[in-house]
Design a protein around this motif. Structure first.
Motif: not given
Length: 292
Positions: A29-36, A1-5, A45-48, A16-24
């Motif tokens: 602020y951005k981070i690479f898609l976590p592996s866990k 149930g955790n959603i990165p903030q 992990l799954r996207t919603v 952002h699927m094409n960059r494999q990043e999570l972006v504010c």
């Protein structure tokens, strides 16, 4: 149930699927898609939810033979990419064009047979007094992209509430009735075009200080202009951005029998007097006149 903030804003990060990043989308602020998962360590992990990338991906799964193109800020960053996508779609090189608001206006294609409007309820339910008007406008505009020549087009609207007045007005293309209803609502509750609005945006690095500043300014304005003209203070829809906390005050000023210039001076003076207190000097107040 955790959603990165975001670490600096009170919002979840967008995938952002094409960059494999999570972006504010507020501070960058951005981070690479976590592996866990940060919470439990699971790698499952799954996207919603769904954005343009998700819809594009699903179309390719359901209709693998189709040529699908996405049009949003990410896919049109390079020079002339916007026009190239439209040219390809116009020539029939693209079967499905998935887009944000940029595909709703001013486009004229011969071969559009179907228009789908996803999640219409989010547009209608957005907390803004103009949300119904804007939802109607956008749905009518994008509906007009279908069947612009000989063949009649089909428009599909995704909604959980097909009996909503705005949905029904879109279906019947009842512009006059929409304007009449919206005008009556705005007159009743004191919104433009019958009033002018001034939005005060209070920000401070300390949440309690931001709240106190906003409360004091609102109280002072009420004493001079009257309580019926003031809304708030309320937390911003996104209460924290770039490590600052935000509160809003809305001032309604009727267009008739009121000195707008004098009212603006009073509002500025109330804000200035509160910030002169050395405890609150790190706070900032900005003014947005006619914000909508």
């Amino acid at each position: 149930g955790n959603i990165p903030q975001c670490r600096q804003c009170s919002v979840s990060l967008t995938y952002h699927m094409n960059r494999q990043e999570l972006v504010c989308h507020y501070c960058g602020y951005k981070i690479f898609l976590p592996s866990k998962c940060e919470e439990c360590g699971s790698t499952r992990l799954r996207t919603v939810g769904f954005g343009t990338e998700k819809i594009e991906d699903d179309l390719k799964i359901f209709i693998p033979e189709a040529k699908v193109q996405r049009m949003d800020l990410d896919s049109t960053r390079s020079k002339l990419s916007y026009q190239k996508i439209l040219d390809r779609f116009s020539m029939g090189s693209i079967d499905f064009l998935v887009g944000t608001q940029m595909v709703t206006k001013g486009l004229d294609f011969d071969n559009v047979k179907l228009v789908g409007i996803l999640d219409a309820d989010r547009m209608i339910g957005f907390p803004d007094f103009r949300s119904s008007e804007r939802a109607f406008q956008m749905m009518v505009q994008v509906s007009g992209r279908a069947g612009r020549r000989e063949e009649q087009g089909i428009v599909v609207i995704q909604t959980a509430n097909p009996e909503h007045p705005i949905i029904k007005k879109v279906i019947s293309n009842d512009f006059e009735n929409m304007v009449e209803h919206e005008s009556a609502e705005r007159l009743k509750y004191g919104y433009p075009p019958y009033t002018r609005l001034i939005k005060l945006i209070i920000r401070h690095g300390d949440k309690d200080h931001a709240r106190i500043i906003a409360s004091k300014v609102a109280e002072m304005i009420r004493e001079v202009l009257g309580a019926q003209r003031i809304l708030g203070p309320e937390e911003n829809i996104i209460p924290k951005i770039r490590n600052d906390y935000f509160y809003n005050i809305m001032v309604k000023l009727e267009r008739e029998n009121l000195n707008i210039t004098k009212a603006k001076e009073i509002i500025r003076e109330c804000a200035r007097s509160v910030l002169e207190n050395r405890v609150f000097r790190k706070g900032r107040i900005s003014f947005d006149v006619d914000p909508y």
